[in-house]
Scaffold this motif. Structure first.
Motif, mmCIF file in Angstrom:
data_model
loop_
_atom_site.group_PDB
_atom_site.id
_atom_site.type_symbol
_atom_site.label_atom_id
_atom_site.label_comp_id
_atom_site.label_asym_id
_atom_site.label_seq_id
_atom_site.Cartn_x
_atom_site.Cartn_y
_atom_site.Cartn_z
ATOM 1 N N LYS A 119 0.641 -1.161 -0.016
ATOM 2 C CA LYS A 119 -0.084 -0.096 -0.107
ATOM 3 C C LYS A 119 0.806 1.359 0.026
ATOM 4 C CE LYS A 119 -4.553 -0.055 1.889
ATOM 5 N NZ LYS A 119 -5.299 0.395 3.019
ATOM 6 N N THR A 120 0.523 2.098 -0.832
ATOM 7 C CA THR A 120 1.202 3.505 -0.850
ATOM 8 C C THR A 120 0.270 4.389 -0.317
ATOM 9 O OG1 THR A 120 0.259 4.018 -2.912
ATOM 10 C CG2 THR A 120 2.483 2.871 -2.929
ATOM 11 N N LYS A 121 0.879 5.331 0.212
ATOM 12 C CA LYS A 121 0.066 6.463 1.181
ATOM 13 C C LYS A 121 -0.525 7.488 -0.262
ATOM 14 C CE LYS A 121 2.172 7.573 5.443
ATOM 15 N NZ LYS A 121 2.836 8.320 6.165
ATOM 16 N N SER A 122 -1.915 7.617 0.166
ATOM 17 C CA SER A 122 -2.726 8.403 -0.894
ATOM 18 C C SER A 122 -2.612 9.995 -0.336
ATOM 19 C CB SER A 122 -4.172 8.206 -0.910
ATOM 20 O OG SER A 122 -4.461 6.933 -1.079
ATOM 21 N N PRO A 123 -2.591 10.672 -1.535
ATOM 22 C CA PRO A 123 -2.405 12.179 -0.907
ATOM 23 C C PRO A 123 -3.747 12.717 -0.224
ATOM 24 C CG PRO A 123 -2.331 11.890 -3.303
ATOM 25 C CD PRO A 123 -2.473 10.675 -2.784
ATOM 26 N N PRO A 124 -3.766 13.860 0.757
ATOM 27 C CA PRO A 124 -4.820 13.990 1.464
ATOM 28 C C PRO A 124 -5.912 14.419 0.816
ATOM 29 C CG PRO A 124 -2.966 14.972 2.430
ATOM 30 C CD PRO A 124 -2.489 14.445 1.120
ATOM 31 N N ASN A 125 -5.957 15.065 -0.406
ATOM 32 C CA ASN A 125 -7.043 15.357 -1.170
ATOM 33 C C ASN A 125 -7.780 13.899 -1.685
ATOM 34 O OD1 ASN A 125 -4.837 14.901 -2.869
ATOM 35 N ND2 ASN A 125 -5.677 16.548 -4.369
ATOM 36 N N GLU A 126 -7.072 13.053 -2.316
ATOM 37 C CA GLU A 126 -7.484 11.620 -2.492
ATOM 38 C C GLU A 126 -8.258 11.172 -1.606
ATOM 39 O OE1 GLU A 126 -8.262 8.412 -5.204
ATOM 40 O OE2 GLU A 126 -7.802 10.510 -5.552
ATOM 41 N N LEU A 127 -7.739 10.999 -0.426
ATOM 42 C CA LEU A 127 -8.304 10.317 1.039
ATOM 43 C C LEU A 127 -9.644 11.230 0.919
ATOM 44 C CD1 LEU A 127 -8.429 8.259 3.046
ATOM 45 C CD2 LEU A 127 -6.899 9.912 4.553
ATOM 46 N N ALA A 128 -9.690 12.320 1.141
ATOM 47 C CA ALA A 128 -10.743 13.205 1.435
ATOM 48 C C ALA A 128 -11.952 12.948 0.257
ATOM 49 C CB ALA A 128 -10.567 14.742 1.347
ATOM 50 N N ARG A 129 -11.486 12.751 -1.079
ATOM 51 C CA ARG A 129 -12.223 12.597 -2.136
ATOM 52 C C ARG A 129 -13.010 11.089 -1.823
ATOM 53 N NH1 ARG A 129 -12.811 9.599 -6.310
ATOM 54 N NH2 ARG A 129 -10.915 9.027 -5.985
ATOM 55 N N ARG A 130 -12.371 9.878 -1.439
ATOM 56 C CA ARG A 130 -12.750 8.957 -1.323
ATOM 57 C C ARG A 130 -13.917 8.815 -0.046
ATOM 58 N NH1 ARG A 130 -8.272 4.328 -3.007
ATOM 59 N NH2 ARG A 130 -7.848 5.154 -4.889
ATOM 60 N N LEU A 131 -13.349 9.332 0.904
ATOM 61 C CA LEU A 131 -14.412 9.461 2.084
ATOM 62 C C LEU A 131 -15.758 10.236 1.640
ATOM 63 C CD1 LEU A 131 -11.872 10.387 4.948
ATOM 64 C CD2 LEU A 131 -12.818 8.261 4.850
ATOM 65 N N ALA A 132 -15.560 11.204 1.022
ATOM 66 C CA ALA A 132 -16.843 12.045 0.583
ATOM 67 C C ALA A 132 -17.600 11.037 -0.443
ATOM 68 C CB ALA A 132 -16.510 12.996 -0.089
ATOM 69 N N GLU A 133 -16.889 10.130 -1.167
ATOM 70 C CA GLU A 133 -17.623 9.456 -2.036
ATOM 71 C C GLU A 133 -18.263 8.330 -1.290
ATOM 72 O OE1 GLU A 133 -16.909 6.452 -5.888
ATOM 73 O OE2 GLU A 133 -15.109 7.890 -5.152
ATOM 74 N N ARG A 134 -17.509 7.733 -0.298
ATOM 75 C CA ARG A 134 -18.219 6.733 0.511
ATOM 76 C C ARG A 134 -19.350 7.171 1.323
ATOM 77 N NH1 ARG A 134 -14.675 3.813 5.275
ATOM 78 N NH2 ARG A 134 -15.213 5.915 6.191
ATOM 79 N N GLU A 135 -19.451 8.436 1.670
ATOM 80 C CA GLU A 135 -20.426 8.946 2.461
ATOM 81 C C GLU A 135 -21.662 9.020 1.572
ATOM 82 O OE1 GLU A 135 -21.475 12.953 4.588
ATOM 83 O OE2 GLU A 135 -19.556 12.088 5.249
ATOM 84 N N GLU A 136 -21.423 9.370 0.063
ATOM 85 C CA GLU A 136 -22.447 9.666 -0.650
ATOM 86 C C GLU A 136 -23.259 8.311 -0.924
ATOM 87 O OE1 GLU A 136 -21.391 11.548 -4.475
ATOM 88 O OE2 GLU A 136 -20.348 13.230 -3.382
ATOM 89 N N VAL A 137 -22.384 7.302 -1.015
ATOM 90 C CA VAL A 137 -22.930 5.900 -1.380
ATOM 91 C C VAL A 137 -23.580 5.526 0.024
ATOM 92 C CG1 VAL A 137 -22.146 3.401 -1.669
ATOM 93 C CG2 VAL A 137 -21.187 5.424 -2.888
ATOM 94 N N GLU A 138 -23.053 5.648 1.166
ATOM 95 C CA GLU A 138 -23.948 5.457 2.213
ATOM 96 C C GLU A 138 -25.377 6.043 2.582
ATOM 97 O OE1 GLU A 138 -21.305 6.199 5.409
ATOM 98 O OE2 GLU A 138 -20.218 4.473 5.318
ATOM 99 N N VAL A 139 -25.494 7.322 2.054
ATOM 100 C CA VAL A 139 -26.666 8.184 2.084
ATOM 101 C C VAL A 139 -27.779 7.612 0.813
ATOM 102 C CG1 VAL A 139 -27.562 10.220 1.418
ATOM 103 C CG2 VAL A 139 -25.641 10.154 2.877
ATOM 104 N N GLY A 140 -27.115 7.154 -0.225
ATOM 105 C CA GLY A 140 -27.783 6.582 -1.152
ATOM 106 C C GLY A 140 -28.218 5.152 -0.740
#
Length: 55
Positions: A2-23
């Motif tokens: 595993k390589t470290k994701s840049p903070p903005n990539e992590l934030a994007r993925r967390l937001a995407e996951r939250e959208e999926v959970e809301v859906g």
């Protein structure tokens, strides 16, 4: 490895996951509403069948 994701990539993925959970929660709500309506319609059909004259 595993390589470290840049903070903005992590934030994007967390937001995407939250959208999926809301859906998913929205779909679960719609499914519950549809099940309740199905139960209502089924009860109406049963009631009508019991009142219908025999054939």
């Amino acid at each position: 490895m595993k390589t470290k994701s840049p903070p903005n990539e992590l934030a994007r993925r967390l937001a995407e996951r939250e959208e999926v959970e809301v859906g998913i929660l929205e779909l679960e709500g719609l499914l519950a509403k549809a099940r309740r309506r199905l139960d209502e319609v089924s009860a109406e059909i049963d009631s009508l069948q019991h009142r219908a004259p025999p054939r």
